[in-house]
Design an enzyme around this catalytic site. Structure first.
Site, mmCIF file in Angstrom:
data_model
loop_
_atom_site.group_PDB
_atom_site.id
_atom_site.type_symbol
_atom_site.label_atom_id
_atom_site.label_comp_id
_atom_site.label_asym_id
_atom_site.label_seq_id
_atom_site.Cartn_x
_atom_site.Cartn_y
_atom_site.Cartn_z
ATOM 1 N N ASP A 169 4.296 -23.861 70.627
ATOM 2 C CA ASP A 169 5.181 -24.813 71.291
ATOM 3 C C ASP A 169 6.160 -24.015 72.152
ATOM 4 O O ASP A 169 6.972 -23.256 71.621
ATOM 5 C CB ASP A 169 5.925 -25.638 70.230
ATOM 6 N N SER A 188 12.126 -33.798 68.905
ATOM 7 C CA SER A 188 12.795 -32.797 69.725
ATOM 8 C C SER A 188 14.309 -32.863 69.501
ATOM 9 O O SER A 188 14.776 -32.772 68.376
ATOM 10 C CB SER A 188 12.409 -32.996 71.192
ATOM 11 N N HIS A 201 4.607 -29.674 72.554
ATOM 12 C CA HIS A 201 5.885 -30.126 72.007
ATOM 13 C C HIS A 201 5.882 -31.602 71.625
ATOM 14 O O HIS A 201 6.898 -32.111 71.159
ATOM 15 C CB HIS A 201 6.974 -29.868 73.058
#
Length: 267
Positions: A217, A95, A245
């Site tokens: 996502d 991320s 995610h």
């Protein structure tokens, strides 16, 4: 300063192998990599750490000024690499840590020789000609909700971000991870994450790079993975057959296969 204690550094795996650094995302800690580590330890030296303000890092080292930009988190990563005298390490960032890895590789190119970007997003807010997945109003509401009722936000958003309603235990784990983070420190990290724009930083990448995205996502749509791939010449894009995610938790086998294939090819 004892960086190992500050960032709760863990070193495991094959001491003779190439070093792989695993960096967690917002609201998480190094435990989120526990299903990836076993696939790496036979052939690779594995380094895990927690950013200051997360996990079991030393909370006394937190500075709102430092961590109000992604550069502060990148400095954490670089200082961990320096403390261990790493050379040519592979930085695996989940991320927002994917962008932290980009900054860290630019700061210390001798330390980081390859990048793996798991569900990356260089900008979460839509812009002209760019789809980040959120409007500016969406992000304002998200941050307002987070700051006014962090535990409530965590309970609501954990399952949404995980993206596997058929496996509620995964959403509960992410919720619990969010809830274990100090709300004031989480507020800083959230603002730093969701208001960041690292699109121009992608142009600095000069190392072999793997971009991993997922079929669906809500945090980083596939358009974002495609954008990152196009922005980094020579990068490899792999779309994992999973939703959500956090593929390293929801689809560890596919995630590990992609990472190991990249590691073999980038030797």
């Amino acid at each position: 300063m004892d960086i190992a204690r500050r960032n709760n550094v863990t070193v495991t795996g094959n001491p003779q192998g190439r070093t792989v650094v695993l960096a967690h995302g917002f609201g998480c800690d190094q435990n989120m990599w526990r299903l990836v580590v076993p696939a790496l330890v036979e052939d690779y030296r594995v380094v895990l750490f927690d950013y200051v303000g997360s996990g079991r890092a030393d909370a006394a080292a937190f500075s709102e000024d430092r961590y109000a930009s992604l550069t502060g988190y990148a400095r954490d990563a670089v200082e961990v690499c320096e403390a261990l005298d790493l050379r040519d390490a592979v930085f695996v960032g989940h991320s927002v840590s994917a962008m932290v890895g980009v900054l860290a590789a630019d700061m210390a190119p001798e330390r980081i020789g390859a990048l793996v970007m798991v569900a990356p997003s260089p900008r979460y807010i839509d812009d002209e000609g760019y789809r980040g997945g959120f409007s500016a109003e969406d992000i304002d509401e998200l941050l307002e909700s987070l700051e006014s009722n962090y535990l409530g936000w965590s309970a609501a958003m954990g399952p949404v971000i995980m993206g596997h309603p058929d496996r509620p235990e995964l959403g509960e784990e992410l919720t619990n991870s969010f809830c274990a983070t100090d709300p004031d420190m989480a507020r800083v990290f959230a603002r730093t994450t969701f208001l960041s724009d690292s699109r121009q930083d992608l142009k600095s990448v000069r190392v072999p790079t793997l971009v991993l995205d997922c079929t669906q996502d809500v945090i980083a749509p596939r358009e974002v993975g495609a954008f990152v791939h196009r922005a980094i010449p020579g990068s490899t894009l792999v779309t994992l057959d999973t939703t959500g995610h956090c593929p390293h938790l929801s689809a560890p086998e596919a995630t590990n296969e992609a990472i190991l294939g990249f590691l073999r090819d980038s030797r």
